[in-house]
Design a protein around this motif. Structure first.
Motif, short mmCIF file in Angstrom:
data_model
loop_
_atom_site.label_atom_id
_atom_site.label_comp_id
_atom_site.label_asym_id
_atom_site.label_seq_id
_atom_site.Cartn_x
_atom_site.Cartn_y
_atom_site.Cartn_z
N ASN A 82 0.82 -1.21 0.00
CA ASN A 82 0.00 0.00 0.00
C ASN A 82 0.86 1.27 0.00
N LEU A 83 2.07 1.15 -0.48
CA LEU A 83 2.96 2.31 -0.51
C LEU A 83 2.81 3.14 -1.78
N ARG A 84 2.13 2.61 -2.77
CA ARG A 84 1.96 3.32 -4.04
C ARG A 84 0.50 3.58 -4.30
N THR A 85 0.24 4.62 -5.07
CA THR A 85 -1.14 4.98 -5.40
C THR A 85 -1.43 4.70 -6.86
N VAL A 86 -2.68 4.83 -7.23
CA VAL A 86 -3.08 4.66 -8.63
C VAL A 86 -2.36 5.71 -9.47
N ASN A 87 -2.26 6.93 -8.97
CA ASN A 87 -1.55 7.99 -9.71
C ASN A 87 -0.09 7.64 -9.97
N HIS A 88 0.54 6.96 -9.02
CA HIS A 88 1.93 6.53 -9.21
C HIS A 88 2.03 5.60 -10.43
N TYR A 89 1.15 4.61 -10.50
CA TYR A 89 1.18 3.67 -11.62
C TYR A 89 0.83 4.36 -12.94
N LEU A 149 -5.33 3.30 -17.33
CA LEU A 149 -6.52 2.92 -16.58
C LEU A 149 -7.47 2.16 -17.50
N GLU A 150 -7.75 0.91 -17.16
CA GLU A 150 -8.64 0.07 -17.96
C GLU A 150 -10.08 0.16 -17.49
N SER A 151 -10.30 0.15 -16.17
CA SER A 151 -11.66 0.24 -15.65
C SER A 151 -11.64 0.72 -14.22
N LEU A 193 -5.51 -1.46 -13.84
CA LEU A 193 -4.50 -0.75 -14.62
C LEU A 193 -3.76 -1.75 -15.49
N LYS A 194 -3.49 -1.36 -16.72
CA LYS A 194 -2.82 -2.24 -17.67
C LYS A 194 -1.51 -1.62 -18.12
N ASN A 195 -0.49 -2.46 -18.19
CA ASN A 195 0.83 -2.09 -18.68
C ASN A 195 0.70 -1.57 -20.11
N ASN A 196 1.38 -0.47 -20.44
CA ASN A 196 1.26 0.09 -21.79
C ASN A 196 2.06 -0.66 -22.85
N GLY A 197 2.82 -1.67 -22.46
CA GLY A 197 3.51 -2.53 -23.42
C GLY A 197 4.83 -2.00 -23.95
N SER A 198 5.32 -0.90 -23.41
CA SER A 198 6.60 -0.36 -23.88
C SER A 198 7.74 -1.26 -23.44
N PHE A 211 9.35 -6.00 -17.94
CA PHE A 211 9.40 -6.90 -16.80
C PHE A 211 8.45 -6.51 -15.67
N GLU A 212 7.57 -5.56 -15.94
CA GLU A 212 6.57 -5.13 -14.98
C GLU A 212 5.31 -5.97 -15.15
N PRO A 213 4.46 -6.06 -14.12
CA PRO A 213 3.20 -6.81 -14.27
C PRO A 213 2.34 -6.24 -15.39
N LYS A 214 1.68 -7.11 -16.13
CA LYS A 214 0.82 -6.67 -17.23
C LYS A 214 -0.45 -6.01 -16.72
N LEU A 215 -0.94 -6.48 -15.58
CA LEU A 215 -2.19 -5.97 -15.01
C LEU A 215 -2.00 -5.76 -13.51
N ILE A 216 -2.51 -4.65 -13.03
CA ILE A 216 -2.49 -4.35 -11.60
C ILE A 216 -3.90 -3.95 -11.20
N THR A 217 -4.35 -4.48 -10.08
CA THR A 217 -5.65 -4.11 -9.52
C THR A 217 -5.40 -3.39 -8.20
#
Length: 85
Positions: free
Chosen positions: A25-32, A39-41, A54-59, A64-70
């Motif tokens: 819980n150290l990061r916020t939605v704005n951080h990601y 933002l997907e939904s 939140l979905k990885n933009n694919g760059s 090596f980052e997660p593809k999806l974060i909730t």
């Protein structure tokens, strides 16, 4: 039928959260969002919690980052807990 679909969606979320890895819980939605996620939904869980997908933009930077974060934001406590599947 609509109630059945909503129930299945909620159950899917509950069971997928049980096996998801917590990102803490150290990061916020704005951080990601500022670090390459889109933002997907947004779903209002109840009057105190909001779920963000939140979905990885694919760059290549995000390779090596997660593809999806909730993330679940608790309005009353003003805390955000994020998970990856």
């Amino acid at each position: 039928m609509k109630k059945v679909l909503i129930t299945l969606f909620c159950l899917n979320f509950v069971f997928s959260s049980a096996i998801a890895d917590s990102l803490g819980n150290l990061r916020t939605v704005n951080h990601y969002l500022s670090n390459g996620y889109n933002l997907e939904s947004t779903i209002l869980i109840n009057d105190q919690k909001i779920l963000y997908n939140l979905k990885n933009n694919g760059s290549s930077k995000m390779q090596f980052e997660p593809k999806l974060i909730t993330c679940i934001y608790n309005i009353k406590k003003e805390t955000t807990n994020c998970y990856k599947p």
